[in-house]
Design a protein around this motif. Sequence first.
Motif, PDB file in Angstrom:
ATOM      1  N   ASP A 100     -55.334 -12.737  -6.941  1.00  0.00           N
ATOM      2  CA  ASP A 100     -56.687 -12.499  -6.430  1.00  0.00           C
ATOM      3  C   ASP A 100     -56.590 -11.466  -5.311  1.00  0.00           C
ATOM      4  N   PRO A 101     -56.893 -10.215  -5.585  1.00  0.00           N
ATOM      5  CA  PRO A 101     -56.757  -9.189  -4.550  1.00  0.00           C
ATOM      6  C   PRO A 101     -57.786  -9.320  -3.435  1.00  0.00           C
ATOM      7  N   ILE A 102     -58.926 -10.006  -3.706  1.00  0.00           N
ATOM      8  CA  ILE A 102     -59.965 -10.191  -2.697  1.00  0.00           C
ATOM      9  C   ILE A 102     -60.613 -11.553  -2.911  1.00  0.00           C
ATOM     10  N   HIS A 103     -60.985 -12.167  -1.825  1.00  0.00           N
ATOM     11  CA  HIS A 103     -61.677 -13.458  -1.903  1.00  0.00           C
ATOM     12  C   HIS A 103     -62.715 -13.498  -0.788  1.00  0.00           C
ATOM     13  N   CYS A 104     -63.997 -13.617  -1.170  1.00  0.00           N
ATOM     14  CA  CYS A 104     -65.089 -13.558  -0.211  1.00  0.00           C
ATOM     15  C   CYS A 104     -65.663 -14.954   0.048  1.00  0.00           C
ATOM     16  N   TRP A 105     -66.032 -15.158   1.293  1.00  0.00           N
ATOM     17  CA  TRP A 105     -66.636 -16.424   1.712  1.00  0.00           C
ATOM     18  C   TRP A 105     -68.139 -16.302   1.526  1.00  0.00           C
ATOM     19  N   THR A 106     -68.664 -17.024   0.573  1.00  0.00           N
ATOM     20  CA  THR A 106     -70.077 -16.906   0.193  1.00  0.00           C
ATOM     21  C   THR A 106     -70.876 -18.080   0.751  1.00  0.00           C
ATOM     22  N   PRO A 107     -72.203 -17.927   0.836  1.00  0.00           N
ATOM     23  CA  PRO A 107     -73.060 -19.036   1.298  1.00  0.00           C
ATOM     24  C   PRO A 107     -72.928 -20.258   0.390  1.00  0.00           C
ATOM     25  N   TYR A 127     -69.346 -12.878  -8.986  1.00  0.00           N
ATOM     26  CA  TYR A 127     -70.027 -11.585  -8.853  1.00  0.00           C
ATOM     27  C   TYR A 127     -69.734 -10.957  -7.483  1.00  0.00           C
ATOM     28  N   THR A 128     -69.785 -11.785  -6.438  1.00  0.00           N
ATOM     29  CA  THR A 128     -69.536 -11.284  -5.084  1.00  0.00           C
ATOM     30  C   THR A 128     -68.135 -10.686  -4.967  1.00  0.00           C
ATOM     31  N   ARG A 152     -66.197  -9.524  -7.316  1.00  0.00           N
ATOM     32  CA  ARG A 152     -66.038  -8.323  -8.134  1.00  0.00           C
ATOM     33  C   ARG A 152     -66.768  -7.117  -7.543  1.00  0.00           C
ATOM     34  N   VAL A 153     -68.006  -7.333  -7.076  1.00  0.00           N
ATOM     35  CA  VAL A 153     -68.770  -6.202  -6.566  1.00  0.00           C
ATOM     36  C   VAL A 153     -68.176  -5.694  -5.254  1.00  0.00           C
ATOM     37  N   CYS A 154     -67.627  -6.597  -4.445  1.00  0.00           N
ATOM     38  CA  CYS A 154     -66.997  -6.151  -3.200  1.00  0.00           C
ATOM     39  C   CYS A 154     -65.671  -5.447  -3.475  1.00  0.00           C
ATOM     40  N   TRP A 155     -65.003  -5.837  -4.557  1.00  0.00           N
ATOM     41  CA  TRP A 155     -63.719  -5.185  -4.889  1.00  0.00           C
ATOM     42  C   TRP A 155     -63.941  -3.768  -5.400  1.00  0.00           C
ATOM     43  N   ILE A 156     -64.913  -3.575  -6.288  1.00  0.00           N
ATOM     44  CA  ILE A 156     -65.085  -2.265  -6.903  1.00  0.00           C
ATOM     45  C   ILE A 156     -65.901  -1.312  -6.029  1.00  0.00           C
ATOM     46  N   SER A 157     -66.611  -1.828  -5.017  1.00  0.00           N
ATOM     47  CA  SER A 157     -67.389  -0.934  -4.146  1.00  0.00           C
ATOM     48  C   SER A 157     -66.549  -0.612  -2.920  1.00  0.00           C
ATOM     49  N   TYR A 158     -66.748  -1.273  -1.838  1.00  0.00           N
ATOM     50  CA  TYR A 158     -65.931  -1.071  -0.640  1.00  0.00           C
ATOM     51  C   TYR A 158     -66.219  -2.219   0.314  1.00  0.00           C
ATOM     52  N   THR A 188     -59.055  -9.262   6.939  1.00  0.00           N
ATOM     53  CA  THR A 188     -60.415  -9.780   6.812  1.00  0.00           C
ATOM     54  C   THR A 188     -61.395  -8.637   7.019  1.00  0.00           C
ATOM     55  N   THR A 189     -62.366  -8.537   6.121  1.00  0.00           N
ATOM     56  CA  THR A 189     -63.351  -7.458   6.163  1.00  0.00           C
ATOM     57  C   THR A 189     -64.730  -8.015   5.859  1.00  0.00           C
ATOM     58  N   LEU A 190     -65.718  -7.137   5.921  1.00  0.00           N
ATOM     59  CA  LEU A 190     -67.095  -7.495   5.598  1.00  0.00           C
ATOM     60  C   LEU A 190     -67.556  -6.684   4.398  1.00  0.00           C
ATOM     61  N   CYS A 191     -68.507  -7.251   3.675  1.00  0.00           N
ATOM     62  CA  CYS A 191     -69.024  -6.569   2.483  1.00  0.00           C
ATOM     63  C   CYS A 191     -70.531  -6.769   2.405  1.00  0.00           C
ATOM     64  N   ASP A 192     -71.256  -5.686   2.207  1.00  0.00           N
ATOM     65  CA  ASP A 192     -72.717  -5.725   2.032  1.00  0.00           C
ATOM     66  C   ASP A 192     -73.042  -5.501   0.566  1.00  0.00           C
ATOM     67  N   PHE A 193     -73.941  -6.318   0.034  1.00  0.00           N
ATOM     68  CA  PHE A 193     -74.376  -6.122  -1.348  1.00  0.00           C
ATOM     69  C   PHE A 193     -75.772  -6.720  -1.518  1.00  0.00           C
ATOM     70  N   GLN A 194     -76.366  -6.425  -2.638  1.00  0.00           N
ATOM     71  CA  GLN A 194     -77.720  -6.892  -2.927  1.00  0.00           C
ATOM     72  C   GLN A 194     -77.728  -7.689  -4.230  1.00  0.00           C
ATOM     73  N   ILE A 195     -78.595  -8.681  -4.245  1.00  0.00           N
ATOM     74  CA  ILE A 195     -78.856  -9.439  -5.471  1.00  0.00           C
ATOM     75  C   ILE A 195     -80.339  -9.285  -5.780  1.00  0.00           C
ATOM     76  N   HIS A 196     -80.602  -8.755  -6.950  1.00  0.00           N
ATOM     77  CA  HIS A 196     -81.987  -8.492  -7.344  1.00  0.00           C
ATOM     78  C   HIS A 196     -82.519  -9.671  -8.156  1.00  0.00           C
ATOM     79  N   ALA A 197     -83.581 -10.247  -7.659  1.00  0.00           N
ATOM     80  CA  ALA A 197     -84.284 -11.303  -8.391  1.00  0.00           C
ATOM     81  C   ALA A 197     -85.657 -10.761  -8.779  1.00  0.00           C
ATOM     82  N   ILE A 198     -86.390 -11.539  -9.546  1.00  0.00           N
ATOM     83  CA  ILE A 198     -87.703 -11.080 -10.009  1.00  0.00           C
ATOM     84  C   ILE A 198     -88.629 -10.900  -8.808  1.00  0.00           C
ATOM     85  N   GLY A 199     -88.977  -9.647  -8.567  1.00  0.00           N
ATOM     86  CA  GLY A 199     -89.916  -9.342  -7.489  1.00  0.00           C
ATOM     87  C   GLY A 199     -89.295  -9.310  -6.111  1.00  0.00           C
ATOM     88  N   ASN A 200     -88.004  -9.627  -5.987  1.00  0.00           N
ATOM     89  CA  ASN A 200     -87.374  -9.664  -4.661  1.00  0.00           C
ATOM     90  C   ASN A 200     -85.967  -9.051  -4.720  1.00  0.00           C
TER      91      ASN A 200
END
Length: 405
Positions: free
Chosen positions: A51-58, A68-69, A71-77, A255-267
């Motif tokens: 596991d090259p990256i492991h993120c602490w999620t809510p 998803y978190t 993977r998206v943090c690994w391939i982005s930055y 340890t690093t930080l990662c910003d990403f978005q999750i698109h839901a219907i209308g939000n």
Amino acid sequence: MMLEGMFTAISKVFKSTRNDDDLIDRMNHQYSVIFLFLFTVIISTSQYVGDPIHCWTPGHFTSNHNDYTNRVCWISYTYSIPRNTVVGQSDMKSVINYYQWVPLVMLLQAFLFYLPCLMWRVFSERSGININNLVEAADTIQNALYPERRDKTIKYMIRHLDHYLDYQREYQGGCCGGVRRFLARKMCLICGNRQGNYLLTLYLITKVLYLVNLFSQLFMLNAFLGSDYHLYGFEVLRDLFTGRSLKPSIRFPLTTLCDFQIHAIGNTHNHTVQCVLPINFFNEKIYLFLWFWMVLVAAATAISLVRWIWLLGFRYTRIRYVRKHLKVMGKLNKDSDRDRKLSRKFAQMYLRQDGVFVLKLVAKNSTDLVVADIVSALWDNYKNKPMIGARGQDDLEIDDTGEMT
């Protein structure tokens, strides 16, 4: 399949038995390439097996959200911020986007390390002499159990070298021919087979390319890692000598930080999560080793370049090198003015720069005693040549430039 191909490439490098250069060259094109291939395997294994990256999620994230978190943090930055800094101050971000490309960059580095060697081997083969075969023959002489095989191998080497040295002869006379010979012999401004300095010039250019490659890679990694990588080793040594504890490098944060978005219907939901990069534990140790290795190899290559220029770039040192081996074999009478003049002509007009270079390279890969046997046999072969016998050794006059008059 990828790892299998890497191991196959590494095995081919390990099996390389060519000895047409010296140890410092092999530190560049062989040992450096081996290290980089091994590090590529280590990093690739960590990326694709662990596991090259492991993120602490809510807490409300599902397992799919977690995957998803990561993977998206690994391939982005990801990015890091100084301590005691509030998250969201974008001007304080230190973006980290190199870790996905480390294996590919290491393969590129390995190719760049091997490129000067490839150039040396391609162009040296066009000279008409196979240096690797001569080195292997010298090794046969050194390990020969029977005198017959030793003598046969020496005769092979002498015949091969004599044909090459005869091929190098400059037959064109006149003023222009004399000027070209002077520039080639004194200043190395003209090079080529007929000038007697083709191999030596090519070899020195190859060593310069090794140096250029080493310094270029140090500063190339500055741009890749996004930091002053060329100062990395100095900072580690400073911390060691000042007694500071070795902390994780800011270049390879765990340890690093990662910003990403999750698109839901209308939000659209923006998230910032904290991630752990275990891959950077390996990156830090590997790039620290590579810094010290490249600095060591650069220093050794620079010293080797100066030594080769000193040993073969000056007429006096070449003549002294040849005379030393003739004296060891009892072929030269130091009190004889005739032997002194003939040995100077032997080094300057017969062996020339490339001949002495080949002998020196053979000595680097065998022993000086083997080279002494070869020089002795070349000396006997040279004195028996018709142009020497017909002229008469007692009538030879050699001026200070090594020319026969």
